[in-house]
Scaffold this active site. Structure first.
Site, PDB file in Angstrom:
ATOM      1  N   CYS A 149       0.806  -1.207   0.000  1.00 27.47           N
ATOM      2  CA  CYS A 149       0.000   0.000   0.000  1.00 27.47           C
ATOM      3  C   CYS A 149       0.837   1.252   0.000  1.00 27.47           C
ATOM      4  O   CYS A 149       2.043   1.219   0.019  1.00 27.47           O
ATOM      5  CB  CYS A 149      -0.847   0.017   1.263  1.00 27.47           C
ATOM      6  SG  CYS A 149      -1.171  -1.580   1.951  1.00 27.47           S
ATOM      7  N   CYS A 159      24.380 -28.207 -17.927  1.00 19.69           N
ATOM      8  CA  CYS A 159      24.335 -26.863 -18.497  1.00 19.69           C
ATOM      9  C   CYS A 159      25.265 -25.920 -17.752  1.00 19.69           C
ATOM     10  O   CYS A 159      25.861 -25.028 -18.339  1.00 19.69           O
ATOM     11  CB  CYS A 159      22.920 -26.304 -18.419  1.00 19.69           C
ATOM     12  SG  CYS A 159      21.664 -27.486 -18.879  1.00 19.69           S
ATOM     13  N   CYS A 186      28.104 -28.885 -22.608  1.00 20.37           N
ATOM     14  CA  CYS A 186      27.051 -29.580 -23.342  1.00 20.37           C
ATOM     15  C   CYS A 186      27.632 -30.180 -24.624  1.00 20.37           C
ATOM     16  O   CYS A 186      28.162 -29.447 -25.475  1.00 20.37           O
ATOM     17  CB  CYS A 186      25.936 -28.601 -23.666  1.00 20.37           C
ATOM     18  SG  CYS A 186      24.682 -29.299 -24.708  1.00 20.37           S
ATOM     19  N   LYS A 242      13.872 -22.844 -10.047  1.00 25.20           N
ATOM     20  CA  LYS A 242      14.435 -22.409  -8.768  1.00 25.20           C
ATOM     21  C   LYS A 242      13.769 -21.116  -8.340  1.00 25.20           C
ATOM     22  O   LYS A 242      14.414 -20.077  -8.264  1.00 25.20           O
ATOM     23  CB  LYS A 242      15.940 -22.236  -8.885  1.00 25.20           C
ATOM     24  CG  LYS A 242      16.361 -21.478 -10.127  1.00 25.20           C
ATOM     25  CD  LYS A 242      17.827 -21.186 -10.133  1.00 25.20           C
ATOM     26  CE  LYS A 242      18.208 -20.470 -11.394  1.00 25.20           C
ATOM     27  NZ  LYS A 242      19.555 -20.039 -11.454  1.00 25.20           N
ATOM     28  N   MET A 288      18.484 -28.219 -15.432  1.00 21.85           N
ATOM     29  CA  MET A 288      17.381 -28.769 -16.236  1.00 21.85           C
ATOM     30  C   MET A 288      16.187 -29.214 -15.391  1.00 21.85           C
ATOM     31  O   MET A 288      15.456 -30.126 -15.770  1.00 21.85           O
ATOM     32  CB  MET A 288      17.846 -29.935 -17.115  1.00 21.85           C
ATOM     33  CG  MET A 288      18.830 -29.560 -18.194  1.00 21.85           C
ATOM     34  SD  MET A 288      18.250 -28.282 -19.302  1.00 21.85           S
ATOM     35  CE  MET A 288      17.309 -29.227 -20.473  1.00 21.85           C
ATOM     36  N   CYS A 304      19.074 -31.796 -27.656  1.00 24.71           N
ATOM     37  CA  CYS A 304      19.457 -31.898 -26.236  1.00 24.71           C
ATOM     38  C   CYS A 304      19.213 -33.328 -25.740  1.00 24.71           C
ATOM     39  O   CYS A 304      18.208 -33.945 -26.079  1.00 24.71           O
ATOM     40  CB  CYS A 304      18.618 -30.908 -25.432  1.00 24.71           C
ATOM     41  SG  CYS A 304      18.704 -31.160 -23.660  1.00 24.71           S
ATOM     42  N   ASN A 350       2.689  -0.936   5.356  1.00 26.12           N
ATOM     43  CA  ASN A 350       2.895  -1.116   3.927  1.00 26.12           C
ATOM     44  C   ASN A 350       3.937  -2.208   3.784  1.00 26.12           C
ATOM     45  O   ASN A 350       5.099  -2.005   4.112  1.00 26.12           O
ATOM     46  CB  ASN A 350       3.387   0.194   3.314  1.00 26.12           C
ATOM     47  CG  ASN A 350       3.831   0.018   1.877  1.00 26.12           C
ATOM     48  OD1 ASN A 350       3.592  -1.032   1.276  1.00 26.12           O
ATOM     49  ND2 ASN A 350       4.477   1.026   1.331  1.00 26.12           N
ATOM     50  N   GLY A 351       3.525  -3.363   3.323  1.00 25.67           N
ATOM     51  CA  GLY A 351       4.479  -4.464   3.160  1.00 25.67           C
ATOM     52  C   GLY A 351       3.835  -5.782   3.519  1.00 25.67           C
ATOM     53  O   GLY A 351       2.628  -5.942   3.388  1.00 25.67           O
ATOM     54  N   GLU A 363      16.368 -13.667 -19.820  1.00 31.37           N
ATOM     55  CA  GLU A 363      16.795 -12.424 -19.198  1.00 31.37           C
ATOM     56  C   GLU A 363      18.123 -11.899 -19.720  1.00 31.37           C
ATOM     57  O   GLU A 363      18.558 -10.827 -19.352  1.00 31.37           O
ATOM     58  CB  GLU A 363      16.854 -12.561 -17.687  1.00 31.37           C
ATOM     59  CG  GLU A 363      17.967 -13.428 -17.183  1.00 31.37           C
ATOM     60  CD  GLU A 363      18.060 -13.327 -15.660  1.00 31.37           C
ATOM     61  OE1 GLU A 363      18.471 -12.282 -15.186  1.00 31.37           O
ATOM     62  OE2 GLU A 363      17.700 -14.309 -14.990  1.00 31.37           O
TER      63      GLU A 363
END
Ligand code: SF4
Ligand code: SF4
Length: 1951
Positions: A26, A1167, A1172, A996, A531, A1161, A266-267, A945
């Site tokens: 909030c 990995c 690989c 993960k 994996m 694969c 707030n939290g 990412e």
């Protein structure tokens, strides 16, 4: 009952929705007249403050009803006195009455009031009067109006004021508190619960003599419109706390709005469950003189159905009223600073915190708490500073604190101070003393208010105990370990390695020891895997998983952040007091008399010390948690008995040790997890838990996850004794170094556990062990209510499942494995492959067969292979997953439609996406191939990412488009620029990842190539960290802000948020939808390619089936489903999975592993090592060359799957995929003969959401999210800048005012420029100069691009210049600031500025808050001071700090330069040094850092480290060889790249053809064997070992290869003999299908498995290790085996081991069968038959043909010719012979070579040759063969057809023809005599997979059952038949199945 949208009361649990999972975040703030002057203006300002934080709150689906807003004010006495007098009463003086607002229902309004009045009377109080609160509800949203309560204000006074005379001050307040509390307990009866029963509700918003709360289900603007009081000018106050709520909960309510009675928040409190439980436990030891017996009427302190804030408010109120603490002290106690690792903290304060932690565990989580009791008003920030909090102080003595600046209008010249609350600090105003109290001053005062240092000196640590017990323990001795009965030697090695029966009982296996424990002993860290997790859920596993496997760690996402436990370890602590608690309400020195532990792991010695301690009069009770095996199935009674013993012991013992040491043949242990959980909860219920510590002495626990589970459920400390005993054994066996002494083993293991626990706590955002303990941060999957309620009360377990009976049965099976009727092969630990695939062991979704079939199908577009793949995959899915328990429910066949009527596959594939696998984790080739494939078919690929090289999206080749449609924005923020964002179709915010969740990632330096570094804006070779938290997302409103940022940065992109399944994810998703995400991805726990510790991979996250259906249901319930498109991913394999996902609510489906497999694969799970072998998960240029994947392979996969989906749809009569979504009627639970599976209850998953709320549309994305982009300042400015953008004008100047509602300023302007000019920005000579004045909203100048220069005179909120992309930002204070205002001492910008900036410049005159320049990779910034965590993770750029830096500066920084004001630099260095010293004691990882800004990156080189190993000859101890001893350094990690396969197996042909000795060159082979073993990669899915393609016996090849590599020949032998009775045969004559299937064989010569196998056994014979080993017990049963071939001998050997008396019958005069008579001497030496001087023709090829050639040659043949009817095999695999099938290649074997050498005429084989006629001489003797050449062609049906080549007839001279054609079939007379049935090939018929014949007691195995087959198959048959015979004879068998895995006969049905 369907949901009623007009009365959307918070429903009870429905489907997977559970109101318990409500979370909120909030905007919060306060405004106070410091000198206590009351005014109405303050309320006016509060209204403005509330309105300006509107964007921090949220709205319900009606877009009108807020999630809640409220205000807490100091009582406006005169206003109320006036109102009361209007009611005809007189209000006493201020302080002599209490007032508050009650929420009541119309159904019992009068009776509620009456009951309240009666209650007051009983407490010597009386209700003076009631006042109906005047309000205007026309401003309310429809939803809020329908649930509006009646609000009655009550005035309470003493019944008789004289009763309070002479009493201590405050007694009236205490009595009022008791009234409030008892009213809440007694009148909130179930039927009056506010949940769904509005007409009988009863709720006290507040009741106090000093403050009053006005609140409700408003948005901020409605709050002041609704309450007429608040806008009445007579209403005057000096304190206002305002709050606006953003609830992730679907059903916000009036009651849950803030402020609470004392605080607004707030939290989120992450440790809530533990805090509540432990508060309940304290009720047993709390006492207060003033309250006396009344204290118990206040219990439970935490009222039921409270939110986290409400619960904390309850405890705070209680501590202030009953705990002898002031409000500031109570707050400081419950939310302490991060004191443990702060070496510079004042000692008095530290001692106070130490004392405080002996009383209470922290309420931990991201929190900004504002509080007031009418005198004090203040705020405190959590220890990590995770919420924004800014304040101003004005000349007129007003302080305004809020989540943002810009919420309060004041002339700059009136502002004397601008500040922010720092992590763990408190802001406090005392309105009575009329001053601001500085944090340090206030805390010092509190710290010195009692003799905390003296009290603290009374604490006890382990050292004290050891010293005190010195008389009993002269050394730090270990307890004596009794050898178990039956062990041959009394040595630890004998006891453990060679058959310690405790190991199988506790479920140890080789993986546990080798993959998990050894790395902990050696490296202080857990091992990594990759994996994802594809093994079965524990509730489906048939291999008796331990109780811990049923629990999944929860993790933070969206509503609170995970923590980086290493880079931000200053906030982490594992220290903990344990043992008896004092009376926390009346603190004294007893409070500190507890045992203080640094971590929860106890050594063997320390446990003994605790057992015997008498320090402080303490006593310890050891409670045996084993019980009689005869009553094993009555587990529940055994647990109850332990609880009773614990209850009795807790009354007068301070330490309870639950011990399973007594385990034996007759006593079975209760699992430590069950016993401790049950005792913990039992002691809470009996209010005894606070009197004692619970310690485990257990052999069962060894892994981090297991430790987390028991600690999470209340255990204080653990001594895992088996771990330490195993360490001794490993040392004595030379498996670990002698340097790892007992002490080192303990220290290293404890350090690894500390590190692991820190990670697990951090993923939930919890930073102290003390608050993690008992917090129950887990969800159970597949445990029944009886287990949960007794042992893990309060834990979610949504699909029911395994009960005590099953757990007892499984425990009994393990006991049987340990102490079974016969040892057989059970002496060797079984290795079922929980982590890596093992044949015959635990099931895995990715097994060799389905991987091979998928590759065959997609590479060759082979529909038949695809169908087989589907069959295999569905089988594995059934074994492993929730969806596998479902089947499609096809309606009436009449409803089916032709497939052609179903929408085409080309439409369906548009719903498919590939997962976020980043360029970096996978190679450029693999990454771009996926993108090309998805673009070809109209699906979407995801950058991951790691970003995307701009070449890929700027230069799009329509035929080979490598641009990823989805661009991910994750915590790493690698390369997120304005241009990157502008070139996306979808922008995905990754909150967590499936493999993960809650953890970050790390790209090791060796994977950061030049290309990757460029893409990620970093430095080649330097490792990159992706921290678990996004530093700009600490709560839901921060996520909403990031969504808004991204939408502004690319208005045409769809904004997506990736979540991971866990309990409550639906509620989180509804918050995300309210935050305006347009797409939500729910990821399962099992997918993912990233590397992580096994604890993370196996222990966290839930199946997507649960998360998806919960999300679909909760979104539908909230009518938000239509606003978002929903996607699911996680180990999706087939069209069946797609169907299930759609039915459970998915609009789209994501795939990661399957397309990787399609591209080649092999699930190596390497990995993280960059090794690989197929060029996918590697950046090694050599390995990348091996990549052979093609976009077509991926396209084929998706189209085949889409066609499969169409087939199902046609059968269901559904034309469009959209019509399938949410149709849960088309799915049902599959009948299962596995009892565990059949206990699961899927009703909640299969609930039809649209039936619960029929009015809600479930068409995802059909309603657009409204971002109100038109309201942005950018919309006004862009047209003004258009000429500059179009290049028509040079520099354009714009001037404007700005306020905090203007967020993400500059993002869309930058987008417009980036679209046209990419990241280059505006061309030189053009530009936009913007001058602004005011307080800018969040994300000011986010992603600002080159060419745009912005100057702000004023201040700004969080996230200034986030993702700066070349633009320039200048911020300075208003020119007319107060003369005393110094910019260098005041805050000007908020948290997380320049996060992820890639280029550009920022000049900031003033101080920044926390996390400045985190992840900066290229920008230049100048600032006058920063808060904590500055320059964290920075990878590039320059930062100049002309002032203070906070703590943890530059943690994880790996590039760029930070110049720091010199004094600060010195201070920071000192802090770092002190912190490191402190931390080394805490044994948590040292982060890599240097403080000068030039960071030496930590480059991990573990994979390049070569272990020193000795060659086989050293182990063989051959003297001659020892003399030549050479230490060879070999690299096992990259051995397959570095070392060539040894091809020379045989002696020189010239030599060997002259003798009959074995052809092998043993000496040569052995010398290089270690190198050959180093080539084995220990694959995650070892194809060599699979029975489908590799070794039929399931030889555990990677294991014995590794053991040979490690020189552990004895254990290698043990492993080999576990699966193979005769490796001496197979190592010589097996054609080694294992090598054909070896992964290396895809593009390199395979590992030389057969030689290694042969050497292990030969060496064993030479060493004398092979001895007769008669069974200890005889069964008295007799068995006759007919035939002494390999099958017969293997069966006989196994049956003998099982104790039966076996007689083998052989018709020949020697045993061996095929071994004796089918294999020539030089391959398997024996006497020979002499045949001299003949021309020999061998008809038939293969090994037999070659053996005939070799034999004939040695017997003196004149010539040798070999006919093979088939064509010459190719040198490379043919298309129809793909890997891992046995390779049909041209091969020159020993016989062929020998013929060439002998006669020099080349190879003796004649291909395409068919014999037509044997030609005789006149005597009838053979003299030749007429043969012809043949040709092979394919007919129209694709079958091979043979034809003779005209004129090719040849006569071959020949006196001896050998027919190398194999076995002719079993002897008929034996079969006939038993009356057995035969098949067409004359084999004996048995049931599939069985060996028993219909004739009782007769079994068939080997060639007589299977037909002609390899020796290895024969042995396999013999072994498995023996197992079946053993079961037949004694009812059970401990002989191993395939892969050497023993499956004792289970007693539960069918499993
Ligand atoms: S028995 Fe044959 S298939 Fe099995 S490991 Fe040995 S050589 Fe390979
Ligand atoms: S032998 Fe080959 S397939 Fe088997 S584990 Fe080693 S590298 Fe993998």
């Amino acid at each position: 009952m369907p949901f009623d949208p007009l009365r959307p009361k918070c429903p009870e649990k429905v489907g997977l929705y559970d109101p318990k999972h409500e979370k909120d975040a909030c905007g919060v703030g306060f405004i106070v007249h410091i000198d206590g002057t009351q005014s109405h203006d303050l309320l006016f300002d509060a209204e403005q403050l509330s309105n300006r934080m509107e964007h921090r709150g949220a709205c319900s689906a009606d877009n009108d009803s807020g999630d809640g807003a409220g205000v807490l004010v100091a009582i406006p006495h005169e206003f109320f006195a006036n109102k009361v007098s209007q009611l005809g009463e007189t209000l006493p003086a201020f302080g002599q009455y209490a007032t508050g607002i009650l929420f009541l229902g119309s159904g019992n309004l009068d009776s509620s009031k009456k009951e309240f009045e009666d209650l007051a009377e009983s407490l010597n109080l009386k209700v003076l009067c009631w006042r109906r609160i005047p309000k205007k509800n026309d401003c309310l949203g429809e939803i809020a109006r329908n649930t509006e309560p009646i609000m009655e204000q009550v005035f309470v006074v003493p019944k008789d004021p004289s009763n309070f005379e002479g009493e201590e001050e405050g007694m009236f307040g205490i009595q009022v508190f008791i009234l409030r509390k008892t009213a809440s307990h007694k009148l909130n009866r179930e039927e009056r619960d506010w949940k769904g029963h509005n007409d009988k509700r009863f709720y006290v918003a507040s009741l106090s003599p000093s403050t009053i709360v006005y609140k409700g289900q408003f948005n901020p603007c409605q709050l002041f419109k609704y309450f007429e009081d608040l806008v009445n000018p007579e209403f005057k106050t000096h304190i206002c706390i305002v709050h606006t709520r953003f609830s992730t909960n679907t059903f916000p309510s009036w009651e849950r709005a803030h402020p609470n009675r004392m605080l607004a928040h707030n939290g989120e409190i992450n440790t809530l469950r533990g805090n509540i439980n432990l508060m309940k436990a304290r009720e047993g030891v709390m006492a207060n003189m003033k309250f006396g017996k009344k204290l118990s009427e206040l219990y439970p302190v935490v009222e039921s159905e409270m939110s986290d804030s409400g619960s904390l408010d309850n405890v705070l109120e209680f501590l202030v009223m009953a705990g002898n603490r002031s409000l500031p002290e109570a707050i400081m106690t419950l939310v302490p600073e991060a004191w443990q690792n702060d070496p510079l903290m004042d000692n008095n304060k530290k001692n106070f915190y130490r004392f405080g932690s002996c009383c209470f565990e922290p309420w931990d989580g991201p929190a900004l708490l504002t509080f007031s009791d009418g005198r004090y008003v203040g705020a405190i920030l959590d220890r990590n500073g995770l919420r924004p909090s800014r304040f101003y102080v004005t000349k007129s003595n007003i302080m305004v604190m809020a989540s943002e600046v810009g919420v309060y209008d004041a002339e700059p010249s009136d502002i004397v101070q601008k500040g922010r609350l720092m992590p763990g600090r408190m802001l406090l105003v005392d309105t009575k003393e009329k001053k601001i109290i500085q944090d340090e001053v206030m805390k010092q005062e509190i710290a010195l208010s009692r003799p905390h240092d003296q009290w603290w000196s009374k604490h006890v640590n382990l050292g004290d105990l050891r010293k005190a017990n010195i008389a009993q323990f002269s050394t730090d001795r270990r307890p004596i370990i009794k050898p178990l009965e039956g062990s041959e030697e009394d040595s630890i090695v004998a006891r453990i390695w060679q058959g310690d029966r405790r190991m199988p009982m506790f479920g140890y296996n080789l993986e546990t020891i080798q993959m998990l424990m050894i790395p902990m002993f050696q490296t202080k860290k857990e091992a990594l895997g990759s994996m994802g997790n594809d093994a079965p859920l524990a509730c489906l596993s048939k291999l008796q998983p331990l109780i811990y496997e049923y629990f999944k760690q929860l993790f933070a996402q969206v509503t609170n952040p995970p923590i980086d436990p290493f880079r931000e370890r200053i906030v982490m602590s594992l220290e903990c007091p344990i043992g008896p608690e004092g009376n926390v309400l009346e603190p004294d020195e007893k409070t500190c008399k507890r045992l203080w532990l640094k971590n929860p792991i106890l050594s063997l010695g320390d446990l003994e010390v605790i057992k015997n301690t008498t320090v402080l009069g303490w006593k310890t009770k050891v409670i045996d948690i084993t019980y009689d095996v005869n009553g094993a199935l009555d587990l529940e009674s055994a647990i109850e008995e332990v609880c009773k013993q614990a209850e009795n012991a807790a009354k007068d013992h301070q330490f309870l040790i639950l011990s399973d040491r007594n385990l034996s043949e007759n006593r079975i242990p209760i699992s430590a997890g069950l016993a401790s959980g049950a005792v913990h909860h039992h002691l809470i219920n009996t209010r005894l838990r606070s009197k004692c510590a619970i310690i485990l002495e257990t052999g069962e626990i060894r892994e981090v996850h297991q430790i987390c589970v028991v600690v999470g459920f209340g255990v204080d400390a653990i001594c895992p004794y088996m771990v330490f005993e195993i360490a001794q054994m490993l040392r004595e066996e030379n498996v670990i170094s002698a340097d790892i002494t007992d002490e080192v083993a303990y220290a290293n293991y404890a350090a690894a556990v500390d590190r692991g626990i820190s990670k697990v706590m951090a993923k939930m955002g919890i930073s102290t062990m003390q608050s993690y303990k008992a917090a129950q941060i887990f969800e159970a999957v597949g445990l029944a209510d009886d287990v949960i309620n007794r042992c893990f009360k309060g834990t979610a377990s949504r699909i029911g499942g395994v009960n005590f009976r099953i757990l007892a049965q499984e425990s009994l099976i393990r006991h049987k494995l340990a102490f079974g009727h016969n040892e057989c092969d059970a002496r060797i630990l079984r290795d079922p492959g929980f982590l890596h695939y093992r044949s015959g062991g635990e099931k895995h979704i990715n097994d060799p067969n389905s991987v091979a079939l998928l590759q065959e199908a997609t590479k060759h577009e082979n529909q038949a292979a695809y169908q087989k793949y589907v069959d295999a995959a569905v089988e594995s899915i059934r074994d492993c997953t929730i969806r596998g328990q479902f089947e499609l429910n096809f309606p009436d066949p009449d409803k089916a439609i032709p497939v052609d009527d179903v929408e085409p596959a080309s439409e369906i594939v548009k719903r498919f996406a590939t997962g976020a696998m980043s360029f970096g984790s996978i190679s450029y080739e693999a990454h771009s191939t996926l993108a090309v494939a998805m673009n070809k078919m109209g699906g979407k690929s995801n950058t991951g990412e790691g970003g995307e090289n701009s070449d890929r999206y700027l230069n799009q080749d329509p035929e080979y488009n490598m641009r990823s449609a989805i661009k991910q924005v994750a915590s790493g923020r690698f390369g997120v620029t304005a241009s990157y964002l502008s070139h996306a179709d979808e922008l995905q915010i990754k909150m967590a990842q499936g493999a993960k969740p809650g953890e970050g990632g790390e790209l090791p330096g060796f994977k950061v190539t030049i290309d990757i570094a460029k893409t990620r804006h970093s430095v080649p070779g330097v490792g990159l960290i992706s921290p678990p938290p996004h530093h700009d997302i600490y709560s839901i409103e921060d996520l909403a802000q990031l969504i808004y940022d991204l939408k502004c940065a690319n208005p045409s992109a769809r904004i997506s948020v990736k979540l991971v399944s866990e309990v409550g994810v639906g509620v989180v998703a509804s918050g995300v939808a309210k935050g305006k995400s347009e797409h939500i991805l729910i990821s399962g726990h099992d997918g993912g390619t990233g590397a992580s510790s096994w604890t993370g991979i196996k222990g966290a996250g839930l199946p997507w089936e649960l998360g998806l259906s919960e999300t679909h249901q909760v979104l539908t319930l909230n009518n938000l489903r239509s606003r978002v498109v929903l996607q699911a991913d996680g180990q999706m394999r087939t069209g069946f999975d797609v169907m299930v996902a759609a039915i459970l609510g998915a609009d789209e489906v994501g795939f990661s592993t399957a397309p990787l497999i399609a591209m080649g694969c092999t699930m190596m799970r390497k990995c993280h090592l960059n090794t690989c072998p197929v060029g996918i998960a590697t950046q090694d240029p050599e390995l990348r060359k091996k990549f052979e994947g093609k976009p077509e392979h991926v396209v084929n996969f998706f189209f085949m799957m889409a066609e499969e989906v169409r087939t199902y749809l046609s059968k269901m009569g559904i034309r469009k995929f959209q019509d399938l979504i949410g149709r849960t009627d088309l799915l049902r639970q599959r009948p299962s003969d596995c009892e565990k599976a059949s206990l699961l209850n899927f009703n909640a998953i299969l609930m039809d959401a649209s039936k619960i709320r029929p009015d809600a549309s479930i068409v995802g994305g059909s309603v657009e999210q409204d971002f109100e982009l038109e309201k942005r300042l950018d919309s006004e400015i862009i047209p003004l800048c258009q000429d500059a953008i179009d290049g028509k004008e040079g520099v354009i100047l714009v001037e404007r005012e700005i306020n905090n509602n203007q967020r993400s300023f500059g993002a869309t302007l930058s987008h417009e420029i980036a679209k046209r000019y990419t990241n280059d920005g505006l061309p030189n000579g053009t530009g936009v100069d913007i001058k602004l004045k005011g307080s800018a909203g969040q994300s000011f100048c986010v992603f600002l691009i080159k060419g745009v220069n912005v100057t702000l005179e004023g201040d700004a909120n969080d996230y200034v210049a986030k993702g700066l992309s070349g633009g320039e930002v200048v911020i300075f204070p208003p020119k007319n600031s107060h003369e005393a205002f110094k910019s260098e001492e005041n805050i000007i910008v908020g948290n997380v500025c320049l996060y992820g900036a890639t280029s550009g410049r920022a000049f900031i005159r003033g101080v920044g808050a926390e996390r400045f320049c985190v992840r900066n990779s290229g920008a230049l910034a100048v600032i006058e001071g920063v808060g904590d965590h500055g320059c964290e993770y920075m990878t590039g750029g320059r930062v100049i700090i002309l002032g203070r830096t906070g703590r943890n500066f530059a943690a994880g920084m790996s590039g760029g330069i930070a110049y720091v004001f010199p004094r600060e630099y010195q201070r920071a260095l000192l802090e770092q040094k002190a912190a490191s010293e402190q931390m080394s004691n805490n044994s948590i990882e040292e982060p890599p850092k240097e403080m000068n800004g030039r960071i030496t990156p930590e480059i991990r080189v573990t994979n390049d480290k070569e272990s020193p190993v000795a060659d086989i000859e050293d182990s063989v101890k051959d003297k001659e060889m020892q003399a030549k001893k050479q230490e060879v350094i070999l690299d096992k990690t990259r051995g397959f790249v570095k070392y060539k396969r040894e091809t020379k197996m045989y002696r020189e042909a010239e030599d060997r053809l002259k003798d009959w000795n074995e052809i092998y060159d043993f000496k040569h082979v052995r010398r290089g064997l270690k190198k050959q073993a180093a080539r084995c990669m220990d694959c995650g899915v070892p194809f060599c070992h699979s029975t489908s393609h590799g070794c039929p016996l399931g030889n555990i090849i990677p294991k014995f290869n590794d053991l040979v590599f490690q020189d552990n020949w004895k254990e290698a032998l043990n492993q080999l003999l576990q699966t193979n009775n005769f490796p001496e045969f197979t190592g010589r004559v097996c054609p080694a299908p294992c090598e054909g299937a070896c992964v290396l064989g895809i593009n390199e010569p395979a590992v030389t498995i057969k030689n290694i196998e042969c050497s292990i056994i030969d060496n064993a014979f030479e060493q004398g290790w092979i001895k007769p080993n008669p069974p200890a017990k005889r069964s008295g049963k007799t068995v006759a085996v007919i035939g002494s071939g390999p099958a017969g001998l293997a069966a006989a050997d196994q049956l003998n081991k099982a104790g039966h008396l076996v007689t083998v019958y052989e018709r020949n005069n020697r045993i061996g069968g095929l071994l004796q008579y089918g294999i020539p001497t030089m391959k398997l030496s024996k006497e020979v038959v002499q045949r001299h001087g003949k021309d020999v023709v061998v008809i038939g090829g293969g090994d037999t043909g070659c053996d005939c050639i070799g034999t004939s040659l040695r017997q003196g043949a004149n010539s040798i010719t070999s006919f093979e009817i088939l064509p010459t095999p190719p040198d490379m695999r043919a298309k129809d012979n793909p890997w891992p099938q046995y390779p049909k290649l041209f091969k020159v074997d020993y016989g062929h070579e020998e013929v060439s050498v002998k006669w020099g005429k080349g190879d003796p084989r004649r291909y395409n040759t068919e014999s037509l006629e044997f030609l005789k001489d006149k005597d009838g003797n053979l003299e030749g063969i007429r043969a012809v050449q043949v040709e092979w062609t394919k007919d129209n049906a694709g079958r091979w057809v043979k034809s003779q080549v005209e004129g090719s007839e040849t006569i071959y001279k020949c006196q001896l023809a050998l027919l190398a054609m194999g076995f002719l079939g079993p002897e008929d007379y034996v079969i006939e005599s038993f009356g057995l049935e035969q098949d067409a090939r004359s084999n004996i018929v048995t049931k599939p997979g069985r060996f028993s014949t219909p004739k009782d007691g007769v079994f068939a195995a080997g060639d007589c059952r299977r037909g002609q087959s390899l020796v290895v198959w024969a042995i396999t048959e013999g072994r498995q038949a023996a197992r079946e015979i053993d079961e037949y004879l004694v009812g059970d068998s401990l002989l191993p199945g395939l892969g050497g895995v023993i499956h004792p006969r289970v007693t539960q049905k069918g499993c």
